[in-house]
Design a protein around this motif. Structure first.
Motif, PDB file in Angstrom:
ATOM      1  N   LEU A  92      -2.182  -3.641   1.417  1.00 59.17           N
ATOM      2  CA  LEU A  92      -3.513  -3.328   0.893  1.00 59.17           C
ATOM      3  C   LEU A  92      -3.882  -4.241  -0.272  1.00 59.17           C
ATOM      4  N   LEU A  93      -2.894  -4.607  -1.087  1.00 59.63           N
ATOM      5  CA  LEU A  93      -3.151  -5.527  -2.189  1.00 59.63           C
ATOM      6  C   LEU A  93      -3.553  -6.908  -1.660  1.00 59.63           C
ATOM      7  N   ILE A  94      -2.893  -7.370  -0.632  1.00 60.07           N
ATOM      8  CA  ILE A  94      -3.253  -8.657  -0.020  1.00 60.07           C
ATOM      9  C   ILE A  94      -4.661  -8.601   0.548  1.00 60.07           C
ATOM     10  N   ILE A  95      -4.997  -7.514   1.227  1.00 57.89           N
ATOM     11  CA  ILE A  95      -6.350  -7.354   1.767  1.00 57.89           C
ATOM     12  C   ILE A  95      -7.367  -7.337   0.624  1.00 57.89           C
ATOM     13  N   GLY A  96      -7.027  -6.649  -0.458  1.00 61.98           N
ATOM     14  CA  GLY A  96      -7.900  -6.637  -1.632  1.00 61.98           C
ATOM     15  C   GLY A  96      -8.103  -8.033  -2.195  1.00 61.98           C
ATOM     16  N   GLY A  97      -7.051  -8.832  -2.219  1.00 60.43           N
ATOM     17  CA  GLY A  97      -7.164 -10.214  -2.673  1.00 60.43           C
ATOM     18  C   GLY A  97      -8.076 -11.032  -1.766  1.00 60.43           C
ATOM     19  N   LEU A  98      -8.027 -10.764  -0.472  1.00 61.50           N
ATOM     20  CA  LEU A  98      -8.917 -11.464   0.461  1.00 61.50           C
ATOM     21  C   LEU A  98     -10.373 -11.055   0.245  1.00 61.50           C
ATOM     22  N   THR A 100       1.312   2.207  -7.004  1.00 60.78           N
ATOM     23  CA  THR A 100       2.693   2.033  -6.577  1.00 60.78           C
ATOM     24  C   THR A 100       3.329   0.788  -7.183  1.00 60.78           C
ATOM     25  N   ILE A 101       2.569  -0.305  -7.201  1.00 53.76           N
ATOM     26  CA  ILE A 101       3.044  -1.584  -7.720  1.00 53.76           C
ATOM     27  C   ILE A 101       2.717  -1.625  -9.215  1.00 53.76           C
ATOM     28  N   PRO A 102       3.614  -2.147 -10.042  1.00 55.67           N
ATOM     29  CA  PRO A 102       3.285  -2.259 -11.469  1.00 55.67           C
ATOM     30  C   PRO A 102       1.944  -2.981 -11.675  1.00 55.67           C
ATOM     31  N   MET A 103       1.125  -2.469 -12.568  1.00 57.00           N
ATOM     32  CA  MET A 103      -0.248  -2.956 -12.736  1.00 57.00           C
ATOM     33  C   MET A 103      -0.312  -4.453 -13.015  1.00 57.00           C
ATOM     34  N   GLY A 104       0.516  -4.947 -13.915  1.00 56.44           N
ATOM     35  CA  GLY A 104       0.492  -6.377 -14.231  1.00 56.44           C
ATOM     36  C   GLY A 104       0.827  -7.231 -13.023  1.00 56.44           C
ATOM     37  N   THR A 105       1.814  -6.801 -12.253  1.00 58.20           N
ATOM     38  CA  THR A 105       2.191  -7.517 -11.034  1.00 58.20           C
ATOM     39  C   THR A 105       1.069  -7.456 -10.015  1.00 58.20           C
ATOM     40  N   ALA A 106       0.507  -6.276  -9.819  1.00 58.62           N
ATOM     41  CA  ALA A 106      -0.571  -6.115  -8.846  1.00 58.62           C
ATOM     42  C   ALA A 106      -1.765  -6.995  -9.209  1.00 58.62           C
ATOM     43  N   ILE A 125      -4.142 -14.455  -5.231  1.00 61.47           N
ATOM     44  CA  ILE A 125      -4.657 -14.559  -3.861  1.00 61.47           C
ATOM     45  C   ILE A 125      -6.132 -14.934  -3.892  1.00 61.47           C
ATOM     46  N   GLY A 126      -6.879 -14.295  -4.783  1.00 65.12           N
ATOM     47  CA  GLY A 126      -8.306 -14.605  -4.901  1.00 65.12           C
ATOM     48  C   GLY A 126      -8.545 -16.038  -5.333  1.00 65.12           C
ATOM     49  N   GLY A 154     -11.231  -1.516  -5.338  1.00 62.32           N
ATOM     50  CA  GLY A 154     -10.665  -0.247  -4.861  1.00 62.32           C
ATOM     51  C   GLY A 154      -9.252  -0.418  -4.332  1.00 62.32           C
ATOM     52  N   LEU A 155      -9.027  -1.489  -3.578  1.00 63.22           N
ATOM     53  CA  LEU A 155      -7.692  -1.740  -3.046  1.00 63.22           C
ATOM     54  C   LEU A 155      -6.713  -2.134  -4.156  1.00 63.22           C
ATOM     55  N   LEU A 156      -7.196  -2.865  -5.144  1.00 61.82           N
ATOM     56  CA  LEU A 156      -6.352  -3.178  -6.301  1.00 61.82           C
ATOM     57  C   LEU A 156      -5.950  -1.890  -7.010  1.00 61.82           C
ATOM     58  N   GLU A 157      -6.904  -1.028  -7.258  1.00 55.85           N
ATOM     59  CA  GLU A 157      -6.623   0.235  -7.958  1.00 55.85           C
ATOM     60  C   GLU A 157      -5.617   1.073  -7.169  1.00 55.85           C
TER      61      GLU A 157
END
Length: 105
Positions: free
Chosen positions: A5-11, A52-58, A65-66, A44-47
């Motif tokens: 979902l994070l990758i999709i959010g980056g896209l 689950t993923i640490p915020m700084g890493t996410a 990716i962006g 929304g996908l980042l949030e």
């Protein structure tokens, strides 16, 4: 699942930055709608992923990716320059994104 979902959010971040090129002060309605949908889904996908993923890493992965995607869109579709130094820096960015994923496992 959070990483996907994070990758999709980056896209979707690539979608909203690309849309910004065409919004014309938010007067171009179709591109403005594309921008608003993309930014909403991206954030929304980042949030959701950051639960689950640490915020700084996410955030770093999402932004990386962006940035990578936006540079590639600029080079492929808009003829922006992509010299050897820029390519090396993008490879470094990819390495950092992958590294963050590996140390966050």
């Amino acid at each position: 699942m959070a990483w996907i979902l994070l990758i999709i959010g980056g896209l979707f971040e690539v979608g909203f930055t690309t849309s910004l090129r065409f919004v014309e002060g938010f007067r171009n309605i179709p591109w403005t709608i594309a921008f608003l949908v993309s930014v909403t889904l991206s954030m929304g996908l980042l949030e959701y992923s950051a639960r689950t993923i640490p915020m700084g890493t996410a955030y770093a992965v999402w932004g990386g990716i962006g940035a990578l995607g936006t540079v590639l869109v600029g080079a492929i579709w808009f003829g922006e320059p992509l010299g050897s130094i820029r390519i090396l820096l993008l490879l470094g960015l990819i390495g950092c994104i992958v590294g963050l994923r590996l140390v966050s496992a």
